[in-house]
Design a protein around this motif. Structure first.
Motif, PDB file in Angstrom:
ATOM      1  N   SER A 203       4.587   6.183  -7.111  1.00  0.00           N
ATOM      2  CA  SER A 203       5.150   7.750  -7.241  1.00  0.00           C
ATOM      3  C   SER A 203       6.769   8.002  -7.027  1.00  0.00           C
ATOM      4  N   ASP A 204       7.154   9.177  -7.649  1.00  0.00           N
ATOM      5  CA  ASP A 204       8.396   9.125  -7.471  1.00  0.00           C
ATOM      6  C   ASP A 204       8.369  10.727  -6.376  1.00  0.00           C
ATOM      7  N   GLN A 205       7.313  11.104  -6.040  1.00  0.00           N
ATOM      8  CA  GLN A 205       7.251  12.425  -5.071  1.00  0.00           C
ATOM      9  C   GLN A 205       7.949  12.261  -3.920  1.00  0.00           C
ATOM     10  N   ARG A 206       8.851  13.210  -3.375  1.00  0.00           N
ATOM     11  CA  ARG A 206       9.468  13.023  -2.131  1.00  0.00           C
ATOM     12  C   ARG A 206       8.604  12.739  -1.077  1.00  0.00           C
ATOM     13  N   THR A 207       7.550  13.818  -0.892  1.00  0.00           N
ATOM     14  CA  THR A 207       6.627  13.790   0.330  1.00  0.00           C
ATOM     15  C   THR A 207       5.327  14.284  -0.391  1.00  0.00           C
TER      16      THR A 207
ATOM     17  N   GLY B 155       0.841  -1.317  -0.080  1.00  0.00           N
ATOM     18  CA  GLY B 155       0.074  -0.004   0.111  1.00  0.00           C
ATOM     19  C   GLY B 155       0.982   1.184   0.144  1.00  0.00           C
ATOM     20  N   ALA B 156       2.203   1.103  -0.259  1.00  0.00           N
ATOM     21  CA  ALA B 156       2.751   2.541  -0.320  1.00  0.00           C
ATOM     22  C   ALA B 156       2.391   3.151  -1.661  1.00  0.00           C
ATOM     23  N   GLN B 157       2.783   4.591  -1.336  1.00  0.00           N
ATOM     24  CA  GLN B 157       2.287   5.446  -2.489  1.00  0.00           C
ATOM     25  C   GLN B 157       3.383   5.630  -3.376  1.00  0.00           C
ATOM     26  N   ALA B 158       4.440   5.837  -2.549  1.00  0.00           N
ATOM     27  CA  ALA B 158       5.658   6.421  -3.428  1.00  0.00           C
ATOM     28  C   ALA B 158       7.013   5.732  -2.957  1.00  0.00           C
TER      29      ALA B 158
END
Length: 370
Positions: free
Chosen positions: A345-349, A266-269
């Motif tokens: 995603s590759d978003q940092r936060t 379930g991780a988003q990034a």
């Protein structure tokens, strides 16, 4: 690029000393600021008896003078940070924070995992600094140098107090941990998530429990960290995974499996960081390799040097997290392909909301005039 390996520091007793069960290192390597050098007699019965036992954890309670620190590194996605503890009982041999123990005149080796400092006035300072009229709200990273949920947090509860204060002030927080203890605070974290005030990063280094026991001896297994991700997701708390550190010929082959398992949990990034060996971490990690993987130790170190301009560490911004060269490029390509395959995603936060920040009224405060 390749170069010959540097010699071990003269203060090392032996690269082949027996590991200490439950600890990341058996070395008491002196810090780089040490004024005195102590030579140990390897035939001394007292020394032999001491090394045969597992050193107990000692915790020093300290009243810090300040808490919120400003970051100047462009390699990390935050400007402000808080660390309630110095030293970390998790004992990760690769920990980039080990050299900070040298500032305490303690060893970045065994002392870092056994002689800890707890900032017991952290909650008071946090509330005081957030209430300062000059404070301007921006996200604060919690537990960046050393894990805010390391084992002593279970008794001291400093991290929970900080989160509770952050919630009261509507202060956004990002935190990183590899501990299941974070689940204790699901109530506070879930409420913060509803208001866009929290982002959690879970570090997943390996899914191999045999490797975990020697690489990160007092941490949760990879499978238990995946379960933490699942429970955070179920509580609608945004989660990023850090596949870190990636170590050539030790855990780099797990990269795709870690990415797949993180997505399924379930991780988003997800992001990765190549192994970093600043200051005393380099000789400590080198000793660890010779203890646990003597047949491939020099091969691992040579590959690290290939990615670090012929050295064991390159501190340049933009390079220190990823390395450079053919192997670094291959890791980066593998990571991107696997990340995209699993839709991460590759978003940092994730977005953190600073617009709600307000100092809550205290008992006895006069009500403002309309």
């Amino acid at each position: 690029m390749s170069s010959s390996l540097p010699p071990f520091p003269s203060s090392f007793r032996s690269a082949l000393d027996a590991p200490i069960k439950g600890r990341g290192t058996s070395s008491s390597l002196e810090g780089r600021f040490a004024k005195q050098h102590v030579e140990l007699d390897e035939n001394d019965d007292n020394i032999i008896a001491r090394d045969a036992a597992t050193p107990a954890t000692q915790v020093r309670h300290e009243s810090a003078k300040s808490l919120i620190r400003r970051n100047t590194s462009p390699d990390v996605p935050f400007n402000l940070s808080i660390n309630p503890y110095q030293g970390c009982e998790h004992g990760c041999i690769y920990c980039f924070a080990r050299p900070t123990h040298a500032y305490l005149d303690l060893s970045p080796g065994l002392d870092f995992e056994t002689k800890l400092v707890a900032k017991t006035n952290a909650a008071f300072l946090f509330e005081e600094e957030l209430s300062n009229p000059n404070y301007r709200c921006e996200p604060i990273a919690l537990g960046i140098n050393t894990d805010a949920y390391q084992p002593i947090e279970k008794q001291l509860g400093i991290t929970r107090d900080l989160l509770t204060i952050a919630l009261a002030h509507k202060q956004p927080i990002s935190l990183i941990t590899k501990s299941t203890l974070i689940l204790r605070d699901l109530d506070v974290l879930a409420e913060m998530a509803k208001q866009g005030l929290i982002h959690v990063a879970i570090s997943v280094t390996t899914l191999d429990n045999d490797l975990k026991r020697i690489l990160e001896p007092r941490t949760a297994s990879g499978q238990r960290r995946l379960e933490v991700i699942r429970q955070l997701k179920d509580a609608n708390i945004p989660v990023t995974v850090l596949a870190a550190p990636v170590i050539p010929f030790i855990n780099d082959h797990e990269l795709e499996n870690i990415i797949a398992a993180s997505a399924a949990a379930g991780a988003q990034a997800i992001h990765y960081i190549m192994l970093r060996l600043p200051h005393e971490v380099a000789p400590l990690f080198r000793e660890w390799l010779h203890q646990h993987y003597p047949e491939r130790a020099d091969h691992v170190l040579q590959r690290i040097m290939d990615m670090r301009g012929g050295k064991l560490y390159d501190s340049r911004f933009g390079k220190r997290m990823t390395g450079e060269g053919l192997f670094a490029d291959v890791i980066n390509q593998r990571f991107r392909i696997a990340r995209n395959k699993h839709g991460l995603s590759d978003q940092r936060t994730s977005y953190l909301n600073c617009r709600q920040f307000a100092v809550p009224p205290k008992t006895g405060d006069q009500m403002g005039l309309f």
